[in-house]
Design a protein around this motif. Structure first.
Motif, short mmCIF file in Angstrom:
data_model
loop_
_atom_site.label_atom_id
_atom_site.label_comp_id
_atom_site.label_asym_id
_atom_site.label_seq_id
_atom_site.Cartn_x
_atom_site.Cartn_y
_atom_site.Cartn_z
N VAL A 1 -59.87 11.98 -19.24
CA VAL A 1 -59.32 12.26 -17.64
C VAL A 1 -58.39 13.17 -18.04
O VAL A 1 -57.10 12.31 -18.39
CB VAL A 1 -59.29 10.61 -17.25
N PRO A 2 -58.55 14.15 -17.52
CA PRO A 2 -57.36 15.26 -17.99
C PRO A 2 -56.34 14.41 -17.05
O PRO A 2 -56.57 13.41 -15.88
CB PRO A 2 -58.19 16.54 -16.93
N ALA A 3 -55.16 15.59 -16.36
CA ALA A 3 -54.09 14.86 -15.99
C ALA A 3 -54.32 15.00 -14.57
O ALA A 3 -54.43 16.52 -14.22
CB ALA A 3 -53.09 16.23 -16.96
N GLY A 4 -54.04 13.60 -13.62
CA GLY A 4 -53.95 14.86 -12.21
C GLY A 4 -55.82 14.51 -12.05
O GLY A 4 -55.15 14.94 -10.09
N THR A 5 -56.42 13.90 -12.20
CA THR A 5 -57.33 14.21 -11.93
C THR A 5 -57.85 12.34 -11.62
O THR A 5 -57.49 11.49 -12.32
CB THR A 5 -58.58 15.09 -12.90
N GLU A 6 -58.98 12.49 -11.69
CA GLU A 6 -60.01 11.01 -11.28
C GLU A 6 -61.04 10.98 -11.89
O GLU A 6 -61.58 12.38 -11.57
CB GLU A 6 -59.90 10.70 -9.94
N GLN A 7 -61.98 10.72 -13.03
CA GLN A 7 -62.89 10.76 -12.76
C GLN A 7 -64.30 9.19 -12.63
O GLN A 7 -63.25 8.42 -12.07
CB GLN A 7 -63.61 10.70 -14.64
N THR A 8 -65.33 9.40 -12.44
CA THR A 8 -66.39 8.11 -11.79
C THR A 8 -67.33 8.24 -13.66
O THR A 8 -67.70 8.54 -13.88
CB THR A 8 -67.42 8.46 -11.01
N ALA A 9 -67.90 7.02 -13.05
CA ALA A 9 -67.99 5.90 -14.26
C ALA A 9 -69.56 5.46 -13.67
O ALA A 9 -68.96 4.65 -13.22
CB ALA A 9 -68.11 5.64 -15.43
N GLN A 10 -70.41 4.93 -13.88
CA GLN A 10 -71.02 4.05 -13.73
C GLN A 10 -71.77 3.22 -14.94
O GLN A 10 -72.45 3.67 -16.44
CB GLN A 10 -73.12 4.84 -13.08
N LEU A 11 -71.54 1.97 -15.06
CA LEU A 11 -71.78 0.85 -16.12
C LEU A 11 -73.22 0.21 -15.95
O LEU A 11 -72.99 -0.44 -14.31
CB LEU A 11 -70.98 0.07 -16.00
N ALA A 12 -74.06 0.20 -16.72
CA ALA A 12 -74.78 -0.80 -16.03
C ALA A 12 -75.13 -2.57 -16.90
O ALA A 12 -74.96 -2.25 -18.40
CB ALA A 12 -76.26 -0.35 -16.04
N PHE A 13 -75.31 -2.99 -16.19
CA PHE A 13 -75.94 -4.27 -16.32
C PHE A 13 -76.84 -5.11 -16.02
O PHE A 13 -77.46 -4.67 -15.12
CB PHE A 13 -74.03 -5.46 -16.51
#
Length: 324
Positions: free
Chosen positions: A138-150
């Motif tokens: 996650v770089p500075a000042g940004t947002e990241q999405t992630a997909q978690l499967a269960f």
């Protein structure tokens, strides 16, 4: 991406911490009091090596040995602070989870924000039942999405599991982590019956059940495709949804246009409750693929006939939440 198994002490600490954090909705900020740090196995080995170097330097009066030992210990302490800072201040949010069928993996969409001016590296998010942790930077000042499967085993609402956010950056000698239990859930539809049973015959709105005929005006049912069937009778929408499935053809009758009712009472005497729901789920999917108007009757629930993806979603949700 494989992650080394935590030590027995870390597992005990995990269980103790997990009991303190219940489900929380909205944004969750990883404050310093929510973060925990313990040495990894590599860190314990490093500590043992530093102790041996210190004892050796004392016994033999090695000035350079003292300097090297203190330098390495200082680097380890600075690395521990950076490991802790790599998670501190991050903001977590569970965005959404799309409905799935029982037996398929449920996918939870996660959002990780970094409001600081420091880049964050090598962060992993995992669930106890998840096959693989999700890595992200996650770089500075940004947002990241992630997909978690269960896994989604049973129909109905599936609550999101307790998640663990951790990092070993930068040296791998310490592990910083926090527990996060998002107040999110995923709707799980009944698993569609396979192989599919033919759809029931459509009913004439005025005269009751329609008899089979040779006309091409009204849809009656789906059946497996046979050599010689006209190409225009193939249910192409069903093929587009699942290219691996066998071809099916539409059957028509010559009566006035009717409505297709998918009735629990007509299915349940022959099948157990879950099998009956699976058959109805398959019929809902096939009827929507064929483009016909259909309705659903369940104990205490009746969805009027309609067509399209919205009707499909309404009927599958009713099947997922049915109390039978």
């Amino acid at each position: 991406m494989s992650v080394a198994a935590p030590s027995p002490l870390a597992r005990w600490v995990d269980r103790w911490i997990a009991r303190r954090h219940g489900p929380r909705g909205g944004d969750v900020r990883l404050e310093r009091r929510r973060l925990y740090v313990l040495p990894t196995r590599a860190g314990l080995g490093f500590a043992g090596l530093a102790l041996v170097m210190l004892v050796t330097s004392v016994n033999y009066g090695l000035g350079l040995g003292f300097a090297l030992t203190f330098l390495l210990v200082s680097l380890a302490l600075v690395g521990m602070l950076h490991t802790h800072r790599n998670l501190a201040g991050l903001t977590l949010r569970a965005v959404r989870g799309e409905p799935v069928f029982a037996g398929d993996p449920a996918v939870l969409q996660l959002l990780v924000k970094n409001p600081s001016r420091v880049d964050r590296f090598a962060i992993t998010i995992s669930a106890p039942a998840s096959a693989q942790p999700v890595p992200l930077d996650v770089p500075a000042g940004t947002e990241q999405t992630a997909q978690l499967a269960f896994p989604a085993v049973r129909r109905g609402w599936l609550a999101a599991p307790r998640l663990q956010v951790q990092t070993r950056f930068p040296l791998g000698l310490c592990r910083a982590w926090s527990w996060w239990h998002p107040a999110a859930r995923v709707l799980v539809y009944p698993a569609p019956e396979t192989p599919a049973a033919p759809l029931p015959a459509a009913a004439n709105a005025a005269d009751g059940p329609s008899g089979p005929g040779r006309g091409n005006e009204d849809f009656a049912a789906l059946r497996p495709w046979r050599e010689g069937d006209p190409l225009r009778r193939i249910a192409w929408r069903a093929v587009a949804r699942d290219p691996q499935a066998a071809l099916v053809s539409k059957q028509f009758d010559g009566s006035a246009r009717g409505e297709l009712w998918l009735d629990w009472a007509a299915v349940s005497p022959r099948l157990d409750a879950e099998s009956a729901l699976s058959r109805l789920a398959r019929w809902v999917i096939d009827a929507e693929s064929a483009g016909v108007r259909f309705g659903l009757r369940l104990p205490g629930v009746e969805i009027p006939p309609d067509a399209g993806p919205g009707q499909r979603a309404r009927c599958l949700e009713a099947l997922a939440l049915a109390r039978v």
